[in-house]
Enzyme design. Structure first.
Site, PDB file in Angstrom:
ATOM      1  N   LYS A  18       0.864  -1.188   0.000  1.00  0.00           N
ATOM      2  CA  LYS A  18       0.000   0.000   0.000  1.00  0.00           C
ATOM      3  C   LYS A  18       0.897   1.233   0.000  1.00  0.00           C
ATOM      4  O   LYS A  18       1.757   1.378   0.873  1.00  0.00           O
ATOM      5  CB  LYS A  18      -0.902   0.027   1.227  1.00  0.00           C
TER       6      LYS A  18
ATOM      7  N   LYS B 155       1.117 -10.300   8.641  1.00  0.00           N
ATOM      8  CA  LYS B 155       0.777  -9.399   7.528  1.00  0.00           C
ATOM      9  C   LYS B 155       0.988 -10.085   6.183  1.00  0.00           C
ATOM     10  O   LYS B 155       0.171  -9.972   5.271  1.00  0.00           O
ATOM     11  CB  LYS B 155       1.591  -8.112   7.608  1.00  0.00           C
TER      12      LYS B 155
ATOM     13  N   GLU C 255      -7.313  -6.108  -0.978  1.00  0.00           N
ATOM     14  CA  GLU C 255      -8.340  -5.828   0.030  1.00  0.00           C
ATOM     15  C   GLU C 255      -9.770  -6.034  -0.477  1.00  0.00           C
ATOM     16  O   GLU C 255     -10.637  -5.180  -0.309  1.00  0.00           O
ATOM     17  CB  GLU C 255      -8.152  -4.400   0.566  1.00  0.00           C
TER      18      GLU C 255
ATOM     19  N   ARG D  28      -8.108  -8.588   4.043  1.00  0.00           N
ATOM     20  CA  ARG D  28      -7.108  -7.538   4.314  1.00  0.00           C
ATOM     21  C   ARG D  28      -7.716  -6.347   5.055  1.00  0.00           C
ATOM     22  O   ARG D  28      -7.022  -5.649   5.798  1.00  0.00           O
ATOM     23  CB  ARG D  28      -6.435  -7.074   3.011  1.00  0.00           C
TER      24      ARG D  28
ATOM     25  N   HIS E  90      -8.610   1.830  12.458  1.00  0.00           N
ATOM     26  CA  HIS E  90      -8.097   2.840  11.524  1.00  0.00           C
ATOM     27  C   HIS E  90      -9.181   3.809  11.041  1.00  0.00           C
ATOM     28  O   HIS E  90      -8.869   4.956  10.739  1.00  0.00           O
ATOM     29  CB  HIS E  90      -7.433   2.168  10.319  1.00  0.00           C
TER      30      HIS E  90
ATOM     31  N   HIS F  84       0.220   8.376  13.914  1.00  0.00           N
ATOM     32  CA  HIS F  84      -0.689   7.368  13.348  1.00  0.00           C
ATOM     33  C   HIS F  84      -0.990   6.257  14.369  1.00  0.00           C
ATOM     34  O   HIS F  84      -2.147   5.899  14.598  1.00  0.00           O
ATOM     35  CB  HIS F  84      -0.072   6.791  12.074  1.00  0.00           C
TER      36      HIS F  84
HETATM   37  P1  NAD Z   1       7.047   8.417  10.251  1.00  0.00           P
HETATM   38  O1  NAD Z   1       7.418   7.897   8.938  1.00  0.00           O
HETATM   39  O2  NAD Z   1       6.541   9.821  10.355  1.00  0.00           O
HETATM   40  O3  NAD Z   1       8.297   8.239  11.239  1.00  0.00           O
HETATM   41  C1  NAD Z   1       8.189   8.673  12.567  1.00  0.00           C
HETATM   42  C2  NAD Z   1       9.299   9.656  12.952  1.00  0.00           C
HETATM   43  O4  NAD Z   1      10.487   8.929  13.239  1.00  0.00           O
HETATM   44  C3  NAD Z   1       9.676  10.642  11.872  1.00  0.00           C
HETATM   45  O5  NAD Z   1      10.006  11.868  12.464  1.00  0.00           O
HETATM   46  C4  NAD Z   1      10.905   9.994  11.249  1.00  0.00           C
HETATM   47  O6  NAD Z   1      11.739  10.922  10.588  1.00  0.00           O
HETATM   48  C5  NAD Z   1      11.572   9.437  12.467  1.00  0.00           C
HETATM   49  N1  NAD Z   1      12.452   8.310  12.260  1.00  0.00           N
HETATM   50  C6  NAD Z   1      12.334   7.296  11.368  1.00  0.00           C
HETATM   51  N2  NAD Z   1      13.245   6.369  11.613  1.00  0.00           N
HETATM   52  C7  NAD Z   1      13.984   6.783  12.653  1.00  0.00           C
HETATM   53  C8  NAD Z   1      15.061   6.229  13.372  1.00  0.00           C
HETATM   54  N3  NAD Z   1      15.521   5.012  13.117  1.00  0.00           N
HETATM   55  N4  NAD Z   1      15.602   6.952  14.385  1.00  0.00           N
HETATM   56  C9  NAD Z   1      15.092   8.174  14.692  1.00  0.00           C
HETATM   57  N5  NAD Z   1      14.041   8.738  14.077  1.00  0.00           N
HETATM   58  C10 NAD Z   1      13.495   8.036  13.065  1.00  0.00           C
HETATM   59  O7  NAD Z   1       5.931   7.502  10.944  1.00  0.00           O
HETATM   60  P2  NAD Z   1       5.683   5.937  10.997  1.00  0.00           P
HETATM   61  O8  NAD Z   1       5.007   5.691  12.276  1.00  0.00           O
HETATM   62  O9  NAD Z   1       6.885   5.172  10.656  1.00  0.00           O
HETATM   63  O10 NAD Z   1       4.653   5.708   9.805  1.00  0.00           O
HETATM   64  C11 NAD Z   1       3.377   6.300   9.830  1.00  0.00           C
HETATM   65  C12 NAD Z   1       2.866   6.385   8.416  1.00  0.00           C
HETATM   66  O11 NAD Z   1       2.740   5.068   7.876  1.00  0.00           O
HETATM   67  C13 NAD Z   1       1.499   7.033   8.311  1.00  0.00           C
HETATM   68  O12 NAD Z   1       1.509   7.958   7.243  1.00  0.00           O
HETATM   69  C14 NAD Z   1       0.576   5.875   7.985  1.00  0.00           C
HETATM   70  O13 NAD Z   1      -0.531   6.268   7.228  1.00  0.00           O
HETATM   71  C15 NAD Z   1       1.487   4.963   7.225  1.00  0.00           C
HETATM   72  N6  NAD Z   1       1.086   3.553   7.251  1.00  0.00           N
HETATM   73  C16 NAD Z   1       1.047   2.891   6.084  1.00  0.00           C
HETATM   74  C17 NAD Z   1       0.733   1.551   6.065  1.00  0.00           C
HETATM   75  C18 NAD Z   1       0.767   0.793   4.774  1.00  0.00           C
HETATM   76  O14 NAD Z   1       0.317  -0.339   4.741  1.00  0.00           O
HETATM   77  N7  NAD Z   1       1.304   1.355   3.715  1.00  0.00           N
HETATM   78  C19 NAD Z   1       0.454   0.873   7.257  1.00  0.00           C
HETATM   79  C20 NAD Z   1       0.509   1.585   8.448  1.00  0.00           C
HETATM   80  C21 NAD Z   1       0.828   2.932   8.433  1.00  0.00           C
HETATM   81  N1  GLY Z   2      -2.080  -1.337   7.078  1.00  0.00           N
HETATM   82  C1  GLY Z   2      -3.213  -1.870   6.403  1.00  0.00           C
HETATM   83  C2  GLY Z   2      -2.880  -2.711   5.231  1.00  0.00           C
HETATM   84  O1  GLY Z   2      -1.737  -2.837   4.867  1.00  0.00           O
HETATM   85  O2  GLY Z   2      -3.764  -3.250   4.628  1.00  0.00           O
END
Ligand code: NAD
Ligand code: GLY
Length: 361
Positions: free
Chosen positions: A143, A227, A237, A241, A248, A265
């Protein structure tokens, strides 16, 4: 020790490698790099920490790194930021066969993946997730998306990576709040389909919070195994899924309603999961004791179990954009027990509003 899982998607199947120090393991990357240069999409926080180690590993593979360093934050998961990637790809004459590596958390992975899906209609893509949340969830399954002011992750594509490298060593630098946010998605797998994992989390949460590498390796691998199974069975999905979206629909409403980046998130998913549990209890599916058990695990993980007061009407308005809406009817992921979730239309707006109000402070 490196653990390897596979996402079984036929000729688009790919491995997930999980372990410490993977960023400097050229053997894992080399088979995927046939060009002289790769693009590494990252951000201003992750670049100073991990771009140079990755660049060195790529150099060992004989590959030059073209970095694209984006601003950091959910509020930058936009068209404008996405366009910065396209500017860089075109400006450096990247070809359809050039590989794009996303190095960072879920925001970078989702945007890098969407750019890879679109550039010249699809270029090879590798995920190197560096947050707990991205290692257990967003880097796996294909995704990709950006946000729209009216709704989260509304513009995107399904586009699978060719490889996922989850380097547990990168979690050492992750801020505490981000580690906890990642735990929300870990707990999710226990709730929707893996009750034994939920019990394991109850016993091992403290080790995870202390970043014990053995516990982290187990939690990341077990999450990815869950997953990968779901994605292999239902990539786009059409059914199962959707269960991965427990909490969410409410969570996305919190993120959009408060403004992207105000709540993380994972925090929004935690509060959203408790609204879903509350509603499940009101439908008579979940006992109050079970809701309390779920509440306790999220609380111990340092996550919010109540949601911000936006007003139930505003929640319902925001939730009307949810991707599970069909023929204008909201469908929610609800719980029948710990380890069993369903997608349901059983709740009407009045009972949904009541559950929201009960869980807002
Ligand atoms: P993020 O990508 O914003 O990272 C969180 C913070 O940590 C940021 O400030 C980043 O720069 C920092 N960071 C990253 N790695 C680091 C490290 N090793 N050390 C220090 N700082 C670090 O947030 P997240 O929680 O990783 O991801 C959230 C996003 O993922 C949301 O946009 C959500 O919608 C998306 N998401 C997508 C899916 C999918 O299936 N594609 C699933 C769940 C969430
Ligand atoms: N995080 C939801 C999905 O990957 O389907």
């Amino acid at each position: 020790m490196i653990q390897t899982l596979n996402v079984e998607l036929g000729d688009r199947a790919y491995p997930i490698h999980i372990g410490c120090g993977l960023l400097s393991n050229s053997d894992l990357l080399a088979p995927y790099l046939r060009q002289k240069k790769v693009v590494v999409v990252t951000n201003t926080t992750v670049a100073p920490l991990y771009l140079e180690p990755l660049r060195k590993t790529l150099a060992v593979c004989g590959v030059a790194t073209l970095p694209v360093i984006l601003p950091d934050g959910e509020q930058f998961k936009t068209w404008e930021t996405l366009n910065l990637i396209f500017d860089a790809l075109l400006g450096t004459h990247c070809e359809r066969s050039t590989t794009l590596i996303a190095l960072g958390g879920g925001v970078i992975g989702d945007m890098g993946g969407f750019a890879a899906a679109c550039y010249q209609r699809g270029m090879p893509f590798i995920q190197i997730p560096t947050t707990l949340l991205s290692q257990v969830d967003s880097s796996v399954g294909g995704k990709t998306a950006i946000n729209h002011p009216l709704g989260k992750n509304m513009i995107g594509a399904f586009y699978q990576p060719r490889l996922v490298l989850a380097d547990l060593s990168t979690l050492d630098t992750l801020p505490e709040r981000e580690l906890k946010a990642g735990l929300a998605e870990v707990i999710k797998y226990g709730l929707i389909r893996d009750p034994a994992f939920f019990s394991w989390l109850e016993s091992n949460l403290d080790a995870l919070l202390q970043r014990d590498k053995t516990a982290l390796a187990y939690a990341v691998a077990r999450s990815c195994a869950n997953k990968a199974e779901v994605v292999a069975a239902d990539e786009r999905e059409a059914g199962e899924r959707a269960l991965l979206n427990l909490g969410h629909t409410f969570g996305h409403a919190i993120e959009t309603g408060l403004g992207y980046g105000v709540w993380l998130h994972g925090e929004a998913v935690a509060a959203g999961t408790l609204i879903a549990a509350e509603l499940s209890a009101r439908l008579g599916w979940l006992s109050r004791e079970t809701v309390e058990r779920i509440d306790q695990l999220f609380l111990r993980a340092g996550l919010p179990v109540t949601a911000p007061k936006l007003g139930a009407a505003r929640y319902l308005e925001l939730m009307s954009h949810d991707k599970k809406v069909q023929d204008g009817k909201l469908r929610l992921v609800l719980l029948e027990q710990i380890g069993r979730a369903v997608v349901s239309e059983a709740a009407d707006d009045v009972s949904i509003a009541a559950a929201i109000e009960a869980r807002c402070t």
